[in-house]
Every structure is written in C-alpha cells, then in structure tokens.
Design a protein around this motif. Structure first.
Motif, PDB file in Angstrom:
ATOM      1  N   UNK A  69      68.547  30.877  39.874  1.00  0.00           N
ATOM      2  CA  UNK A  69      67.868  31.509  39.105  1.00  0.00           C
ATOM      3  C   UNK A  69      67.953  31.251  37.598  1.00  0.00           C
ATOM      4  N   UNK A  70      67.916  30.341  37.656  1.00  0.00           N
ATOM      5  CA  UNK A  70      67.792  29.697  35.642  1.00  0.00           C
ATOM      6  C   UNK A  70      66.006  29.241  35.813  1.00  0.00           C
ATOM      7  N   UNK A  71      65.674  28.753  36.992  1.00  0.00           N
ATOM      8  CA  UNK A  71      64.397  28.588  36.791  1.00  0.00           C
ATOM      9  C   UNK A  71      63.332  29.865  37.082  1.00  0.00           C
ATOM     10  N   UNK A  72      64.059  30.782  36.669  1.00  0.00           N
ATOM     11  CA  UNK A  72      63.336  32.231  37.023  1.00  0.00           C
ATOM     12  C   UNK A  72      63.652  33.358  35.511  1.00  0.00           C
ATOM     13  N   UNK A  73      62.273  34.379  35.142  1.00  0.00           N
ATOM     14  CA  UNK A  73      62.753  34.788  34.375  1.00  0.00           C
ATOM     15  C   UNK A  73      63.292  36.438  34.629  1.00  0.00           C
ATOM     16  N   UNK A  74      63.550  37.357  33.603  1.00  0.00           N
ATOM     17  CA  UNK A  74      64.079  38.541  33.910  1.00  0.00           C
ATOM     18  C   UNK A  74      65.293  37.887  34.426  1.00  0.00           C
ATOM     19  N   UNK A  75      66.079  39.580  35.014  1.00  0.00           N
ATOM     20  CA  UNK A  75      67.323  38.855  35.350  1.00  0.00           C
ATOM     21  C   UNK A  75      67.992  39.474  36.961  1.00  0.00           C
ATOM     22  N   UNK A  76      68.246  38.910  37.545  1.00  0.00           N
ATOM     23  CA  UNK A  76      68.725  39.087  38.924  1.00  0.00           C
ATOM     24  C   UNK A  76      69.511  40.611  38.862  1.00  0.00           C
ATOM     25  N   UNK A  77      70.387  41.107  37.482  1.00  0.00           N
ATOM     26  CA  UNK A  77      70.966  41.677  37.811  1.00  0.00           C
ATOM     27  C   UNK A  77      70.454  43.169  37.064  1.00  0.00           C
ATOM     28  N   UNK A  78      69.137  43.425  36.908  1.00  0.00           N
ATOM     29  CA  UNK A  78      68.473  44.874  36.675  1.00  0.00           C
ATOM     30  C   UNK A  78      68.708  44.946  35.446  1.00  0.00           C
TER      31      UNK A  78
END
Length: 367
Positions: A69-78
């Motif tokens: 997930x460190x390679x993606x923007x935003x937040x997985x928690x919303x």
C-alpha cells in the motif's frame, strides 16, 4: 496492546506508507492494530454490540494486509471531515470514548490536518493515549515544519505549471494557475519559485491589481515567447474585495457560492489588459496519485516514531519535523498558533515573488 488508527480530513499521498509503517512496527512488538474507516465519522457510526456495524466501520490491519500500500496514494482507511464536537446533535466526545473503550483500544494514532488533530488533542485531555501525525498538503499545522503530503503537492504543481507553459506560450497568453492553500500560501510560494513563474500571489498578502497587472503585462511583453505565468493560492484575496472569507473555502468546490480567486484574477487580466488568459485550477490533482520519495520517507518515519513513543509510554504527543530533525511536541501544540509564510523573509510583496534573504543555516524547504 491494541492500537487504533484513523485518517481524517483531505487525503494526501503518504498516508498509506504511514499506515503500513504503523502496522509493521506494531506487529514487530506483538501489538494489534485496528483501522477505523472514514475518520471520526467511522468511529461514531459503530455500534460495539453489533458485529456488522463493527465490520463496516473498522478493519484489522495485518502485515499481509498492508503489503504494497505504500506505493499508492490516498488512504486505504478512507476519510471524512468531521469533528465529533460540532455535530447538530451536540458534542459526541462521550460516544467516541465509549466506542474506543468497548472495542478494547488502548491508544489512538490519528493522521490528519488541523481539524482532525484538534479533536485528537481534545481526546488526549480526556485521558486517551493519543499520538497525532500531521498531514496536509497546505503544510499549515502549527508546531511542525513538515506535514505528510506537502512535497508531493509541490512536485505535482511544478510539473503541471511547466506543462501548461506550452499552451500558454503557443497562444501568447497569461497563465493563471490556482493552487490549494486556504490559510497558508506556502504551497504556491514554493511551487511558483521552483517552476520559476513570473508572479506568485499568496494567501497572506492581498494582491493590488493596480500593481500586479502592470507587472504581468510587462512580463508578457518582455518574454521571448510573449507569455507570462502567475500562480495564486486559493485563499488569496484581491485588494478591495470583501468576499465570504474562509467560510467559503471550508466548503467543497461544488458547494461554494463564489467563484475562486483564480477566476476573478483571470477576469481582471482579460478586462484590464485585453489579452487572452489560460486559467487552470489544479485542485485535487495536487493530491492525486502515488507519493513522491519525500512523502514516502516521512510517512514511514512518522509511523515508526508514533509506535516508538507508545512503546516508551509517551502519549499525548504530535510527531514533528523541525529543522530537518524528527521529534515530537505536546499534542495540543497546534492550538498555540497559526502556521503561515514568513512574509518578510521569504516573499517580496511588491514584486509578488519569492525571495531568499539568506540560505545558509536554513532547513531544506527554506522556512
């Protein structure tokens, strides 16, 4: 120990690296991490006696679950923009405390900007062990030099500004690029400086059109490509305007009654100089996509430091970057002042340009 984490306010690149760092660091200690979805809104939406409600509002974070997930923007928690003290039903602090207690949360780590972290400081005063992690692409949390998301926002802005030069020059116009920055013009100041635009209008200094427009006209006239570029903070004001102030800027763009300052400046350029304008609001593109190297690094470091503080029993703290060094201050520090551009040192208000009074001994971002 069971750690709760959440992300509040606007998303920025670098949140997911921080979430991953917290999860891995906690897992190394044998601690459990539960992520609350949609910030404080998610916490308030949980009925601890209802398993389906818990599943909708939270998820257990594991080493495998945060892989990559460190390679993606935003937040997985919303995320959400919500302060539990400001609801129509009244202050919901007690409901938050009840949910955290019922779910066995021993400490909270909150990732957010000024609004989210103000409530975090309030929770700390109620006795909840809290570690605050500052994030905002405006970089305007008082008490830290750096907030997660700032570097990527500046990088995105510089790329877009330079890309727009081809169109602005092709049509021999004046480019007006509006960047996010309600109370602080730091993002616009640094992006404008790095992109070497002609003029930059920041939130802290109202723009006098009688001075700014002739400067832009001369910039265009003297340029070999017969064009000029101007960057403006969304929170900037034009002298003589009243407007509705920050109450408008706190709304989403689709809910605002007034047109943005970029539009108003572009109209003035067209009306008074008689030349064409290329107007561009970068807006959410500044916070979209994967984090740059700086925000990955700071996100990972802030997350690791948060767990280290809890391991040492040091709660009620906000992690910081000051003078290029990682550290921490009391969680309520952000309530003690307002972070904005040091205008006398960094900005020429008569030329509408960044200036460097000195460089030696200053931090990397020159504030």
């Amino acid at each position: 120990m069971r750690i709760g984490i959440l992300t509040g306010g606007g998303d920025v690149p670098g949140l997911n690296p921080c979430i991953r760092s917290i999860t891995l660091s906690a897992d190394d200690l044998g601690w459990e991490v539960v992520g609350f979805r949609r910030g404080w809104e998610g916490v308030l939406g949980i009925d601890p006696t209802d398993s389906e409600s818990i599943a909708r509002g939270s998820l257990t974070l594991t080493r495998e679950g945060v892989r990559g997930i460190d390679r993606t923007g935003g937040t997985i928690l919303h995320t959400s923009r919500l302060d539990p003290r400001t609801l129509a039903a009244g202050d919901q602090t007690t409901k938050v405390l009840d949910v955290l207690s019922a779910m066995g949360v021993d400490a909270m780590i909150t990732l957010g900007g000024d609004g989210t972290l103000r409530f975090s400081a309030h929770l700390s005063e109620q006795g909840v062990p809290v570690i605050s992690i500052p994030k905002t692409m405006d970089n305007d949390v008082y008490g830290t030099d750096y907030c997660i998301g700032f570097s990527t926002a500046v990088s995105r802005s510089v790329e877009a500004i330079n890309a727009l030069r081809t169109t602005v020059e092709s049509h021999e116009r004046i480019g007006v690029i509006e960047l996010f920055g309600r109370r602080s013009g730091e993002t616009a100041l640094l992006a404008g400086f790095l992109a070497q635009v002609d003029r930059t209008v920041i939130s802290e200094v109202p723009a006098d059109l009688d001075r700014l427009l002739p400067l832009l006209e001369e910039d265009k006239r003297s340029s070999p490509g017969h064009y000029a570029m101007c960057v403006v903070s969304e929170g900037a004001r034009l002298e003589g305007e009243n407007g509705n102030g920050d109450s408008q800027l706190s709304r989403s763009a689709s809910e605002r009654d007034d047109i943005g300052v970029g539009h108003r400046l572009a109209r003035a350029v067209k009306a008074r100089l008689g030349c064409g304008v290329v107007l561009q609001e970068l807006a959410y593109l500044m916070r979209a996509g994967e984090p740059d190297a700086m925000d990955r690094m700071v996100g990972l470091a802030f997350g690791g430091l948060a767990i280290q503080l809890l391991q040492r029993g040091e709660a009620g703290r906000m992690v910081t970057l000051k003078g290029g060094n990682y550290g921490h201050v009391p969680a309520g520090t952000l309530l003690e002042g307002i972070k904005s551009v040091d205008v006398p040192s960094l900005y020429d208000r008569t030329a509408y340009r960044a200036k460097l009074m000195r460089v030696e001994g200053m931090p990397m971002f020159l504030y």
